[in-house]
Design a protein around this motif. Structure first.
Motif, PDB file in Angstrom:
ATOM      1  N   LYS A  30       0.827  -1.209   0.000  1.00 45.09           N
ATOM      2  CA  LYS A  30       0.000   0.000   0.000  1.00 45.09           C
ATOM      3  C   LYS A  30       0.860   1.257   0.000  1.00 45.09           C
ATOM      4  O   LYS A  30       1.508   1.589   0.994  1.00 45.09           O
ATOM      5  CB  LYS A  30      -0.928   0.007   1.223  1.00 45.09           C
ATOM      6  CG  LYS A  30      -1.915  -1.160   1.239  1.00 45.09           C
ATOM      7  CD  LYS A  30      -2.868  -1.058   2.425  1.00 45.09           C
ATOM      8  CE  LYS A  30      -3.912  -2.166   2.384  1.00 45.09           C
ATOM      9  NZ  LYS A  30      -4.877  -2.045   3.516  1.00 45.09           N
ATOM     10  N   ASN A  31       0.885   1.928  -1.147  1.00 46.15           N
ATOM     11  CA  ASN A  31       1.557   3.226  -1.284  1.00 46.15           C
ATOM     12  C   ASN A  31       2.974   3.213  -0.714  1.00 46.15           C
ATOM     13  O   ASN A  31       3.375   4.113   0.027  1.00 46.15           O
ATOM     14  CB  ASN A  31       0.738   4.325  -0.605  1.00 46.15           C
ATOM     15  CG  ASN A  31      -0.677   4.407  -1.136  1.00 46.15           C
ATOM     16  OD1 ASN A  31      -1.614   4.031  -0.442  1.00 46.15           O
ATOM     17  ND2 ASN A  31      -0.821   4.870  -2.359  1.00 46.15           N
ATOM     18  N   VAL A  32       3.727   2.200  -1.078  1.00 47.76           N
ATOM     19  CA  VAL A  32       5.079   2.028  -0.539  1.00 47.76           C
ATOM     20  C   VAL A  32       6.091   2.837  -1.351  1.00 47.76           C
ATOM     21  O   VAL A  32       6.126   2.758  -2.583  1.00 47.76           O
ATOM     22  CB  VAL A  32       5.475   0.543  -0.518  1.00 47.76           C
ATOM     23  CG1 VAL A  32       6.972   0.376  -0.296  1.00 47.76           C
ATOM     24  CG2 VAL A  32       4.701  -0.194   0.577  1.00 47.76           C
ATOM     25  N   THR A  33       6.893   3.583  -0.640  1.00 48.77           N
ATOM     26  CA  THR A  33       8.016   4.318  -1.227  1.00 48.77           C
ATOM     27  C   THR A  33       9.292   3.919  -0.494  1.00 48.77           C
ATOM     28  O   THR A  33       9.288   3.763   0.734  1.00 48.77           O
ATOM     29  CB  THR A  33       7.807   5.844  -1.112  1.00 48.77           C
ATOM     30  OG1 THR A  33       6.686   6.228  -1.907  1.00 48.77           O
ATOM     31  CG2 THR A  33       9.040   6.608  -1.589  1.00 48.77           C
ATOM     32  N   LYS A  34      10.363   3.724  -1.262  1.00 47.21           N
ATOM     33  CA  LYS A  34      11.657   3.447  -0.661  1.00 47.21           C
ATOM     34  C   LYS A  34      12.695   4.362  -1.278  1.00 47.21           C
ATOM     35  O   LYS A  34      12.903   4.369  -2.493  1.00 47.21           O
ATOM     36  CB  LYS A  34      12.064   1.980  -0.884  1.00 47.21           C
ATOM     37  CG  LYS A  34      13.446   1.625  -0.349  1.00 47.21           C
ATOM     38  CD  LYS A  34      13.539   1.830   1.170  1.00 47.21           C
ATOM     39  CE  LYS A  34      14.928   1.470   1.692  1.00 47.21           C
ATOM     40  NZ  LYS A  34      15.031   1.700   3.156  1.00 47.21           N
ATOM     41  N   LYS A  35      13.362   5.143  -0.406  1.00 45.23           N
ATOM     42  CA  LYS A  35      14.398   6.068  -0.857  1.00 45.23           C
ATOM     43  C   LYS A  35      15.752   5.658  -0.290  1.00 45.23           C
ATOM     44  O   LYS A  35      15.842   5.212   0.854  1.00 45.23           O
ATOM     45  CB  LYS A  35      14.080   7.497  -0.408  1.00 45.23           C
ATOM     46  CG  LYS A  35      12.814   8.089  -1.018  1.00 45.23           C
ATOM     47  CD  LYS A  35      12.593   9.512  -0.532  1.00 45.23           C
ATOM     48  CE  LYS A  35      11.344  10.122  -1.152  1.00 45.23           C
ATOM     49  NZ  LYS A  35      11.119  11.520  -0.668  1.00 45.23           N
ATOM     50  N   PHE A  36      16.765   5.809  -1.114  1.00 45.61           N
ATOM     51  CA  PHE A  36      18.156   5.677  -0.663  1.00 45.61           C
ATOM     52  C   PHE A  36      18.790   7.046  -0.870  1.00 45.61           C
ATOM     53  O   PHE A  36      19.216   7.381  -1.975  1.00 45.61           O
ATOM     54  CB  PHE A  36      18.884   4.602  -1.468  1.00 45.61           C
ATOM     55  CG  PHE A  36      18.337   3.208  -1.286  1.00 45.61           C
ATOM     56  CD1 PHE A  36      18.689   2.457  -0.177  1.00 45.61           C
ATOM     57  CD2 PHE A  36      17.455   2.680  -2.207  1.00 45.61           C
ATOM     58  CE1 PHE A  36      18.183   1.169   0.002  1.00 45.61           C
ATOM     59  CE2 PHE A  36      16.950   1.399  -2.047  1.00 45.61           C
ATOM     60  CZ  PHE A  36      17.312   0.642  -0.934  1.00 45.61           C
TER      61      PHE A  36
ATOM     62  N   VAL B 116      11.653   2.835  -5.114  1.00 46.93           N
ATOM     63  CA  VAL B 116      10.254   2.428  -5.266  1.00 46.93           C
ATOM     64  C   VAL B 116       9.404   3.653  -4.976  1.00 46.93           C
ATOM     65  O   VAL B 116       9.579   4.301  -3.948  1.00 46.93           O
ATOM     66  CB  VAL B 116       9.893   1.260  -4.318  1.00 46.93           C
ATOM     67  CG1 VAL B 116       8.405   0.939  -4.399  1.00 46.93           C
ATOM     68  CG2 VAL B 116      10.730   0.032  -4.647  1.00 46.93           C
ATOM     69  N   ASP B 117       8.476   3.962  -5.882  1.00 45.77           N
ATOM     70  CA  ASP B 117       7.794   5.252  -5.843  1.00 45.77           C
ATOM     71  C   ASP B 117       6.281   5.085  -5.684  1.00 45.77           C
ATOM     72  O   ASP B 117       5.564   4.804  -6.647  1.00 45.77           O
ATOM     73  CB  ASP B 117       8.105   6.025  -7.143  1.00 45.77           C
ATOM     74  CG  ASP B 117       7.617   7.457  -7.102  1.00 45.77           C
ATOM     75  OD1 ASP B 117       7.077   7.883  -6.066  1.00 45.77           O
ATOM     76  OD2 ASP B 117       7.775   8.158  -8.121  1.00 45.77           O
ATOM     77  N   ASP B 118       5.800   5.218  -4.440  1.00 43.24           N
ATOM     78  CA  ASP B 118       4.355   5.208  -4.142  1.00 43.24           C
ATOM     79  C   ASP B 118       3.662   4.028  -4.827  1.00 43.24           C
ATOM     80  O   ASP B 118       2.658   4.179  -5.526  1.00 43.24           O
ATOM     81  CB  ASP B 118       3.725   6.533  -4.565  1.00 43.24           C
ATOM     82  CG  ASP B 118       2.321   6.729  -3.994  1.00 43.24           C
ATOM     83  OD1 ASP B 118       2.040   6.166  -2.918  1.00 43.24           O
ATOM     84  OD2 ASP B 118       1.504   7.405  -4.639  1.00 43.24           O
ATOM     85  N   LEU B 119       4.180   2.840  -4.584  1.00 44.70           N
ATOM     86  CA  LEU B 119       3.729   1.639  -5.300  1.00 44.70           C
ATOM     87  C   LEU B 119       2.661   0.907  -4.495  1.00 44.70           C
ATOM     88  O   LEU B 119       2.799   0.684  -3.300  1.00 44.70           O
ATOM     89  CB  LEU B 119       4.928   0.729  -5.567  1.00 44.70           C
ATOM     90  CG  LEU B 119       4.723  -0.497  -6.440  1.00 44.70           C
ATOM     91  CD1 LEU B 119       6.003  -0.801  -7.221  1.00 44.70           C
ATOM     92  CD2 LEU B 119       4.337  -1.723  -5.601  1.00 44.70           C
TER      93      LEU B 119
ATOM     94  N   PRO C  12      10.382   0.072   4.277  1.00 45.67           N
ATOM     95  CA  PRO C  12       9.833   1.160   3.463  1.00 45.67           C
ATOM     96  C   PRO C  12      10.092   2.518   4.106  1.00 45.67           C
ATOM     97  O   PRO C  12      10.046   2.657   5.330  1.00 45.67           O
ATOM     98  CB  PRO C  12       8.331   0.858   3.423  1.00 45.67           C
ATOM     99  CG  PRO C  12       8.204  -0.591   3.784  1.00 45.67           C
ATOM    100  CD  PRO C  12       9.340  -0.873   4.711  1.00 45.67           C
ATOM    101  N   THR C  13      10.357   3.506   3.270  1.00 50.00           N
ATOM    102  CA  THR C  13      10.465   4.881   3.755  1.00 50.00           C
ATOM    103  C   THR C  13       9.083   5.378   4.167  1.00 50.00           C
ATOM    104  O   THR C  13       8.925   6.110   5.139  1.00 50.00           O
ATOM    105  CB  THR C  13      11.053   5.788   2.662  1.00 50.00           C
ATOM    106  OG1 THR C  13      12.313   5.253   2.252  1.00 50.00           O
ATOM    107  CG2 THR C  13      11.243   7.207   3.178  1.00 50.00           C
ATOM    108  N   SER C  14       8.067   4.970   3.402  1.00 49.04           N
ATOM    109  CA  SER C  14       6.681   5.263   3.738  1.00 49.04           C
ATOM    110  C   SER C  14       5.805   4.185   3.124  1.00 49.04           C
ATOM    111  O   SER C  14       6.234   3.430   2.253  1.00 49.04           O
ATOM    112  CB  SER C  14       6.264   6.653   3.232  1.00 49.04           C
ATOM    113  OG  SER C  14       6.368   6.721   1.815  1.00 49.04           O
ATOM    114  N   GLY C  15       4.569   4.109   3.584  1.00 50.14           N
ATOM    115  CA  GLY C  15       3.657   3.088   3.101  1.00 50.14           C
ATOM    116  C   GLY C  15       3.674   1.858   3.983  1.00 50.14           C
ATOM    117  O   GLY C  15       4.361   1.799   5.014  1.00 50.14           O
TER     118      GLY C  15
END
Length: 380
Positions: free
Chosen positions: A26-32, A38-41, A74-77
């Motif tokens: 659900k709305n997963v974002t991962k930033k390095f 991964v962008d709001d997936l 995840p960074t978010s989501g």
């Protein structure tokens, strides 16, 4: 065991609005740092599904798999598995297991000890470990190789040991990261079907990461095509291949010819596109672009006919050119036909008989043609 074909024909939980996803991303974002892997997936995967994440290197598919495994957070989501949020749960506490591309076998251990390693770490009784290892060895047809070490096995056998070790703990989900990448072509093709049969026999959910289109098309119930950290299309292999939702998917999956042009007419379930190559395409379309709009037409090589004589449909869905290249592949012959405007079109013909009288040759003038339902309109 049931016929794999009959299972696959009837298996489509994603088509049932009442079905509950087994894995919900659900709305997963991962930033390095500043890089967004991964962008709001958002994505749903269902119980007993063989699901493939397909894309080029750097598209985010392996990062998503590592988040499912718990190696990245995840960074978010949120990621939910079987109704439970995976937030904060370490990898060893998750009901998943991961099979790596490198197999990561312990070189000093025998096959049976490699398979038993995770069970010993969990403190399973010795008798139960022995029974489980024996079961896994029979499952992957390696019971005669139990006492060997990895260096005494072929690449395909090492792959099976890694698979058995991943399955020994009976995870709810098996994650496979490029599992067949180290195998040669013939063995890879054989192993694809073995994995499919094994997945159905065990009734597990498999999520596989691959950049190999043929591998994903063969094994998966559904494929998520990814690009730049996003999912571009999720569909069954036939839908992905025959009805791509964008130019990117059409171009990424298999071989394709794309003709650009302007919509000259639309209505009654068809659209006509005046192509830049000087001929007009008429194609069936339920949602045609507006007249005057720019559009593309995608058609696969096997849908194109090549012949010396002008087809009856000309000037619609037909163009004249000359044979530029010929590739004989055994089961089929591939023709590269150069049109009058210089565009090279790829067509393929099945070699259904051993010999062809008066075959087409280099530099010959030919016509290409195709049916109205042979391809799809691309709006982007």
């Amino acid at each position: 065991m049931k016929s794999l074909g009959s299972i696959r024909r009837s298996f489509a939980p994603w088509a049932d609005p009442k079905s509950i996803p087994f894995i919900a991303v659900k709305n997963v974002t991962k930033k390095f740092g500043d890089f967004v892997a991964v962008d709001d997936l958002s994505l749903n995967i269902y119980p007993r599904e063989f699901f493939a994440l397909l894309g080029a290197s750097g598209c985010g598919k392996s990062t998503l798999l590592r988040m499912l495994a718990g190696f990245e957070q995840p960074t978010s989501g949120e990621i939910i598995l079987d109704g439970q949020s995976l937030a904060g749960i370490p990898p060893y506490r998750r009901p998943v297991n991961m099979m790596f591309q490198s197999y990561a076998l312990f070189p000093h251990m025998t096959v049976e000890n490699n398979i038993a390693f995770g069970l010993k770490q969990d403190g399973m009784p010795k008798a139960d470990i022995a029974a489980r290892v024996d079961q896994m060895l029979k499952l992957v047809k390696l019971d005669k190789f139990a006492k060997r070490k990895p260096h005494q096995l072929s690449g395909g056998q090492r792959q099976r040991v890694a698979l058995a070790r991943s399955l020994a703990k009976r995870p709810k989900v098996l994650l496979l990261d490029e599992p067949l990448g180290a195998l040669d072509k013939k063995l890879r093709e054989e192993t694809q079907f073995e994995l499919m049969d094994l997945q159905q026999e065990l009734g597990l959910t498999f999520v596989v990461v691959t950049h190999d289109q043929e591998e994903a098309m063969t094994m998966a119930d559904r494929i998520a095509v990814m690009a730049h950290g996003k999912v571009v299309q999720v569909a069954t292999p036939p839908e992905i291949y025959e009805a791509p939702n964008s130019r990117f998917v059409a171009d990424f999956i298999g071989d394709v010819n794309i003709f650009d042009g302007t919509v000259s007419s639309a209505g009654n379930g068809t659209v006509e596109i005046a192509t830049e190559s000087g001929f007009t395409v008429r194609v069936a379309s339920n949602e045609p672009p507006a007249v005057g709009a720019k559009a593309g037409f995608a058609v696969r090589p096997e849908k194109i006919r090549v012949g010396r004589d002008q087809p009856a449909c000309a000037p619609l869905n037909a163009a004249q050119g000359e044979i530029w290249d010929i590739g004989y592949l055994g089961d089929m012959t591939v023709f590269h036909v150069k049109l009058k405007d210089g565009k090279v079109v790829k067509a393929s013909s099945l070699n259904a008989v051993r010999a062809v009288e008066d075959p087409l040759g280099y530099d010959q003038e030919v016509w290409i043609s195709f049916d109205e339902n042979a391809g799809v309109v691309l709006k982007d």
